[in-house]
Motif scaffolding. Structure first.
Motif, PDB file in Angstrom:
ATOM      1  N   GLN A  23      70.603   6.453  66.658  1.00 43.89           N
ATOM      2  CA  GLN A  23      71.815   5.749  66.240  1.00 43.89           C
ATOM      3  C   GLN A  23      72.905   6.044  67.264  1.00 43.89           C
ATOM      4  OE1 GLN A  23      72.881   3.446  63.647  1.00 43.89           O
ATOM      5  NE2 GLN A  23      74.358   3.455  65.309  1.00 43.89           N
ATOM      6  N   SER A  48      76.336   6.304  69.124  1.00 42.30           N
ATOM      7  CA  SER A  48      77.697   6.451  68.602  1.00 42.30           C
ATOM      8  C   SER A  48      78.660   6.677  69.754  1.00 42.30           C
ATOM      9  CB  SER A  48      77.775   7.637  67.626  1.00 42.30           C
ATOM     10  OG  SER A  48      76.881   7.480  66.548  1.00 42.30           O
ATOM     11  N   ARG A  49      79.912   6.445  69.483  1.00 41.02           N
ATOM     12  CA  ARG A  49      80.953   6.810  70.437  1.00 41.02           C
ATOM     13  C   ARG A  49      82.028   7.577  69.691  1.00 41.02           C
ATOM     14  NH1 ARG A  49      83.866   0.995  71.785  1.00 41.02           N
ATOM     15  NH2 ARG A  49      84.481   0.474  69.648  1.00 41.02           N
ATOM     16  N   PRO A  73      82.258  11.273  65.843  1.00 41.23           N
ATOM     17  CA  PRO A  73      81.348  10.229  66.311  1.00 41.23           C
ATOM     18  C   PRO A  73      81.400   9.024  65.380  1.00 41.23           C
ATOM     19  CG  PRO A  73      80.110  12.007  65.266  1.00 41.23           C
ATOM     20  CD  PRO A  73      81.532  12.462  65.344  1.00 41.23           C
ATOM     21  N   GLN A  74      81.416   7.839  65.953  1.00 41.55           N
ATOM     22  CA  GLN A  74      81.470   6.605  65.180  1.00 41.55           C
ATOM     23  C   GLN A  74      80.289   5.732  65.601  1.00 41.55           C
ATOM     24  OE1 GLN A  74      83.788   5.893  62.789  1.00 41.55           O
ATOM     25  NE2 GLN A  74      82.609   4.061  62.298  1.00 41.55           N
ATOM     26  N   PRO A  75      79.367   5.372  64.688  1.00 43.32           N
ATOM     27  CA  PRO A  75      78.218   4.535  65.054  1.00 43.32           C
ATOM     28  C   PRO A  75      78.662   3.192  65.630  1.00 43.32           C
ATOM     29  CG  PRO A  75      77.930   5.483  62.864  1.00 43.32           C
ATOM     30  CD  PRO A  75      79.345   5.762  63.267  1.00 43.32           C
TER      31      PRO A  75
END
Length: 548
Positions: free
Chosen positions: A511, A513-514, A521-523
């Protein structure tokens, strides 16, 4: 030999000699038996009633011991405890254990301890089994004076004539009751002042060992371990942030005793480790302000006369902290299946002590995270130092161990992201940073002093610019994999990588993420989003070492 009508008849009507003969044969045959499937509940009930009747009449100690031993064997069978769980039966067994009470005029309970010590011990063993196996027994023994009787006898433990087994099984009963009956904990701690009496017994044991100038005996270790387990149980529910002066003084005294236990010697290495384990468990219940008692202030004369100068740090004797660090180092070698149970208490203990006490944190940092030299040429997890071993734990599949190891290292780094990355590598510390919203760098805001100095070693300073922040290791310059490629070829290879990552994402294997603005972390919906707003994963670079 099974119990049949002939044995039952002997118990009910036989003379003492016949009863002794029958019970002696039965107990010898069933010494290792934990279930009696051939024994119906009705027959067992009648046997128990006959044995209780025998205990009520005056008789030889041998007969009473065999009667109680038979009850102990019966009490192993959790589902068929028959008549042993009634309040009348329990009070009789308590009497045989020397825990019967009478009240004086002012209402003070006094324990009657007359009796054969061997009979008392066998009765205690029987009570331990019953308390462990039956909720009803637990309730009765928490209210019928059993706890009060044990605490009363606790005051006499300095008597050299009091048999060790009596002390040990007293403590085993008290441990079981405090573990299984929550209502006994405040009773022991506040109403009966058991907290103080238990500490005094441990202190007495340590003083006796010092007087002999020898290590703790097997029996003394056994007794100390049982007491530490009880102290753990009665301090679990304490609100560590709402202590009055008296409670705080008790905890200060307790930490001082625990320090002496950490420094004590035993007659075998295994028992030393066991004693330290129970001590560490109890230290996790201690209010932070009390950890100062682990240290002993030193004056110049003390320091000058010390054989081992390594234990002196910041004017304090750090021997107890060295024991804790050594204990952690050795515990990391345990098998994976028991890693959580073995490591979480000591890691939690060290996290709390380092947060609470600046001197302890600075000392632990000097031992765990000394200034980097040529070690920077290896991965942080490669090697046998405590730093290497802790870095290995940062990728442990056991979440509690991984999180506590990261927390301990982060505290030693004064919760500085740059310093954490420097010592562990961004890859190893990414989990902690993600959980705390620190993937973009910075500090988590812990309560630490701010003065710092540049303490990078000359070796590290020469290599620092070539340290890969992701691995935490110095790496030689590598040839550019895109060298000689046209822009079209570079774009083609990049899209191949994107497509492979997208395929893994669609299959649920990864998955991507950034990092969002909060540092978490944001998917992302598509891997191409990763190309937007790319930043240095370690935040700032070139952090300087902090001595504080």
């Amino acid at each position: 030999m099974s119990v049949d009508t002939n044995i039952l008849k002997t118990l009910q009507t036989g003379n003492e000699q016949d009863v002794v003969s029958v019970l002696e044969a039965f107990t010898t045959k069933n010494a290792q038996t934990f279930s009696f499937p051939e024994l119906t509940l009705e027959v067992k009930q009648k046997c128990v009633e006959a044995i209780l009747d025998l205990l009520r009449v005056q008789g030889a100690s041998k007969c009473h011991i065999l009667c109680l031993e038979t009850l102990r064997l019966f009490s192993r069978e959790k589902e068929k405890l028959a008549g042993m769980v009634s309040e009348v039966a329990l009070n009789l067994i308590m009497k045989m254990a020397g825990l019967q009470h009478y009240s004086e005029e002012e209402g003070e309970c006094v324990t009657i301890q007359n009796g054969d010590p061997d009979v008392m011990v066998e009765a205690q063993k029987c009570l331990c089994n019953l308390i462990f196996n039956n909720v009803q027994v637990q309730r009765v023994c928490s209210k019928n004076g059993c706890v009060e009787g044990i605490i009363q006898r606790l005051k006499t433990y300095k008597d050299p004539d009091l048999k060790f087994e009596i002390k040990f099984f007293d403590m085993r009963m008290l441990f079981l009751l405090t573990a299984l009956c929550a209502e006994t904990r405040p009773l022991i701690r506040y109403e009966l002042h058991g907290f103080t009496y238990l500490m005094e017994v441990v202190d007495l044991i340590l003083r006796d060992a010092d007087a002999r100038q020898s290590g703790l005996t097997e029996q003394e270790v056994d007794l100390c371990c049982e007491i530490l387990k009880i102290l753990f149980n009665i301090t679990v529910p304490i609100d560590k942030n709402a202590l009055d002066e008296e409670e705080e003084a008790h905890f200060m005294r307790l930490v001082s005793v625990l320090r002496d236990l950490l420094m004590s010697k035993t007659q075998s290495k295994d028992r030393q480790e066991e004693l330290q384990s129970h001590t560490v468990n109890l230290l996790t219940n201690i209010p932070r302000d009390c950890y100062e008692e682990l240290l002993i202030p030193l004056n110049e004369i003390d320091v000058g006369g010390m054989e081992n100068k390594d234990v002196e740090f910041d004017g304090k004797n750090m021997e107890a902290i060295i024991v804790l660090l050594d204990f952690l180092y050795n515990r990391i070698d345990v098998p994976m299946k028991s890693l959580k149970e073995s490591l979480t208490p000591i890691l939690h203990c060290l996290c709390e002590t380092c947060r609470a006490n600046r001197a302890i944190r600075k000392f632990c940092r000097s031992k765990v995270l000394p200034p980097l030299k040529d070690e920077v040429k290896k991965l942080p997890e490669d090697g046998d130092t405590l730093r290497n071993r802790l870095c290995k734990l940062l990728t442990s599949p056991i979440a509690d161990v991984k999180d506590l190891a990261a927390d301990f290292l982060f505290v030693l780094c004064k919760e500085s992201v740059n310093r954490m990355v420097k010592y562990t590598g961004y890859g190893n510390s990414a989990g902690l940073l993600a959980n705390r919203g620190l993937l973009l760098g910075g500090k988590s805001g812990g309560d630490y002093s701010s003065n710092s100095d540049d303490s990078d070693t000359e070796e590290y300073s020469q290599l620092r610019n070539m340290v890969n922040p992701v691995t935490g290791r110095w790496e030689e310059d590598k040839p550019d994999p895109f060298e000689g490629m046209s822009e079209e070829q570079k774009e083609f290879e990049a899209m191949k990588l994107v497509n492979m990552m997208h395929k893994l994402q669609c299959q649920g294997i990864i998955q991507p993420s950034r990092v969002d603005e909060s540092g978490h972390p944001q998917p992302v919906q598509h891997v191409l989003e990763l190309m937007e707003n790319m930043t240095n994963p370690s935040g700032a670079t070139g952090d300087q070492e902090d001595l504080d």
